[in-house]
Enzyme design. Sequence first.
Site, PDB file in Angstrom:
ATOM      1  N   GLU B  53     -40.314  87.466  25.819  1.00 21.59           N
ATOM      2  CA  GLU B  53     -39.347  88.483  25.412  1.00 21.59           C
ATOM      3  C   GLU B  53     -39.847  89.374  24.272  1.00 21.59           C
ATOM      4  O   GLU B  53     -39.447  90.528  24.167  1.00 21.59           O
ATOM      5  CB  GLU B  53     -38.012  87.844  25.010  1.00 21.59           C
ATOM      6  N   PHE B 115     -25.715  74.615  25.040  1.00 19.56           N
ATOM      7  CA  PHE B 115     -27.088  74.790  25.500  1.00 19.56           C
ATOM      8  C   PHE B 115     -27.485  76.266  25.418  1.00 19.56           C
ATOM      9  O   PHE B 115     -26.767  77.135  25.881  1.00 19.56           O
ATOM     10  CB  PHE B 115     -27.229  74.283  26.946  1.00 19.56           C
ATOM     11  N   GLN B 116     -28.618  76.543  24.834  1.00 23.03           N
ATOM     12  CA  GLN B 116     -29.149  77.897  24.627  1.00 23.03           C
ATOM     13  C   GLN B 116     -28.162  78.798  23.865  1.00 23.03           C
ATOM     14  O   GLN B 116     -28.052  79.988  24.152  1.00 23.03           O
ATOM     15  CB  GLN B 116     -29.584  78.537  25.957  1.00 23.03           C
ATOM     16  N   LYS B 165     -21.349  84.941  28.564  1.00 20.32           N
ATOM     17  CA  LYS B 165     -21.436  84.665  30.004  1.00 20.32           C
ATOM     18  C   LYS B 165     -20.100  84.855  30.732  1.00 20.32           C
ATOM     19  O   LYS B 165     -20.062  85.392  31.832  1.00 20.32           O
ATOM     20  CB  LYS B 165     -21.938  83.228  30.181  1.00 20.32           C
ATOM     21  N   MET B 484     -59.143  91.928   8.715  1.00 20.35           N
ATOM     22  CA  MET B 484     -58.491  92.436   7.504  1.00 20.35           C
ATOM     23  C   MET B 484     -58.257  91.303   6.505  1.00 20.35           C
ATOM     24  O   MET B 484     -58.404  91.477   5.295  1.00 20.35           O
ATOM     25  CB  MET B 484     -57.183  93.142   7.863  1.00 20.35           C
TER      26      MET B 484
END
Lengths: 165, 576
Positions: B53, B115-116, B165, B484
């Site tokens: 993502e 969950f999640q 949801k 760097m």
Amino acid sequence: MRRILAILLENEPGSLSRIVGLFSQRAFNIESLTVAPTEDNTLSRITIATRGDDKILEQILKQVNKLIDVIKVTDLTDRKHVERELLLIKVLAMNDKSRTEVKRITDIFRGSIIDIGKQIYTIQLTGDADKINAFIETLNNETEIIESARSGCVGIARGEKALRV
Amino acid sequence: MTKQLFTGAEMVVKALTALDVKYVFGYPGGSVLDIYDAIFQQDDFEHILVRHEQAATHMADGYTRATGEVGVVLATSGPGATNCVTGIATAYMDSIPMVVLAGQVATTLIGDDAFQETDIIGCSRPIVKHSFNCRNLEDIPNVIAKAFYIAKSGRPGPVVVELPKDLLIPQNKGEFSINTNVEMRSYNPTAKGHPKQIKKAVKIISEAKKLVVYSGGGIVLSDASKLLTKLVETLKAPCTNTLMGLGGISGTHENFIGMLGMHGSLEANKSMANADVILALGARFDDRVTNNVKKFCPNATIIHVDIDPTSISKTINAHVPIVGLVDIVIKQLLDELKETNFEPNEEALSQWWDQINQWRAVKSISYVPEAEGAKIKPQHVVESMYRITNGEAYVCSDVGQHQMFAAQYYPFAKPRQWINSGGLGTMGFGLPAAMGVKLAFPESHVICITGDGSIQMNIQELSTCLQYNLPVVIVSLNNRSLGMVRQWQDMIYGGRHSSSYMESLPDFVKVAEAYGHVGIQINELSELDTKLEEAFSIKNKLVFLDILVDEKEHVYPMQIRHGAVDEMWIKKGEKA
């Protein structure tokens, strides 16, 4: 120096957390914060007491204004305004002498005793922060403070000036 | 007749269509499966399936930086949403308009550690312009319309929309209506500069003897580059760009004095330090520009134009603040200059330019060419890349030495050509950003300039490139170390290379080939140009160029820490 800011904002979920988050994220100080819906319940009003020099205050005002939910923000400190805080305080009042003295102090400060227990007085007082501090100090010299709750200050400008949509 | 009813998922799709969205970058998961089902059943926009993502946010971001259109990201709740956080912060720091649609567990489960479940509104709060929790399915279209409006207006930025949801499932339906002409009582960004301030600014500019125009990303964001060029030519003044503002004026324009700041040109930083008036346009006096703010340009009167009032006098006090959109304010300034019959002070200008040309003569942006048989210098690669692409490529950078070399040695002719994570400095940004640009401009050369460190932070997107046929050219300046970091360790930490070198690097040619692309390694200077030409001639396949460069090379010039803006190391051990 101490500053009192009044903020008018959308009464939406999360809008208070955005204000509080902003202050912590940018390391601004919050001395006290009060919030409640206004007479128009789509709006909330927040009063924040903070500390900072002119440069910090300028950033605070701009950053608060930048939040999408915020409609208006104003610094009440430098203009004529009224500020009040509510104190609820529970003190020991064990005997006649102590009860009389607590009652006398409360009267002098124009507070009121709002609840009485066997050995306890609960007192309500409104005023600016100085008055509340002085009251607490006086009580503390006289008796034992069991518990206290302060609302933090609310403020409003005097005269025609108004914070509204 | 009964009104047609839609699920929340269908409303999301209809709203995106109504807002003319062409691409959505995302990754499916439990809480957003209904949206994915609705996407499957439409062909108004395309969904690009990434492999992580974070890459979806950078891809949307790259697409936006190149086109100016709002980038759209779709992620599931919990880990899907938290994986977006770095990309949201990247967009926030560079003021990139982005809308992130994040799934959430059902409203009945919120707060139960389901969950999640993650509070993505809370997680992203300090790094968004605004965010919305949807709690009513019929609100979805207008919330999305508001998110787009907020993302792209004023000072642009990312907006997160949380979609639980139960608002999306087929069991719940409602009427669809959307108002794309958003008005909000609490949000009205200023567009025009205050006329009094414009007059004041023009008066100061007219009296200036050593004026510098210092412009930033705001010029690119508001497509004001033609106006900026006209203003600079009217004033006959030197113009410097920030890292974010490169291309705002052509990198080959005679009035352009290079990038300023930490790795800016000596002439840019010297001009700033010696200016009597600084006209800052859409730039924010970032610490990588100013160096020590206490020593910053003490003799200059500063006119600061910015859309965001918080940017003005935040780090450097502005004598003439002007809040407004930079394109509109430049127009106002040009009008006022005309109105007051502005004539450049030729005598003062000629003295000022003589001085600047002396600084220019130092040639601070230069390097010692390779000795016979020595390793390729990274700067040389960028120069060759510039020549072979006629300076016309989109260059999307990762973060590190290669980023600075690209900024210094590839003069950008146009805005939106240089795409990099300037504010947040996000390694792993380059490849997905380049993919987003390639999607928008399939016919153009799109380069991802990167290094062996950065490329591995989103290397999995090589798979997405194959799926959607995104033949970007990856130019990896492989110095077997985090260049760097290593440079700072050499300069500041006594040469102790703590965790700055990469052991067990993969064979990048084989990695590219394993993903179905072309991999080319370049090790010899003699083959640099031919192999680069070969890479850019391959039109329909992604080419991964693994170029082994001199690991000892440092980026110069470089501001000296805690010094003034013009106190610089010109090369190793040599101060300006």
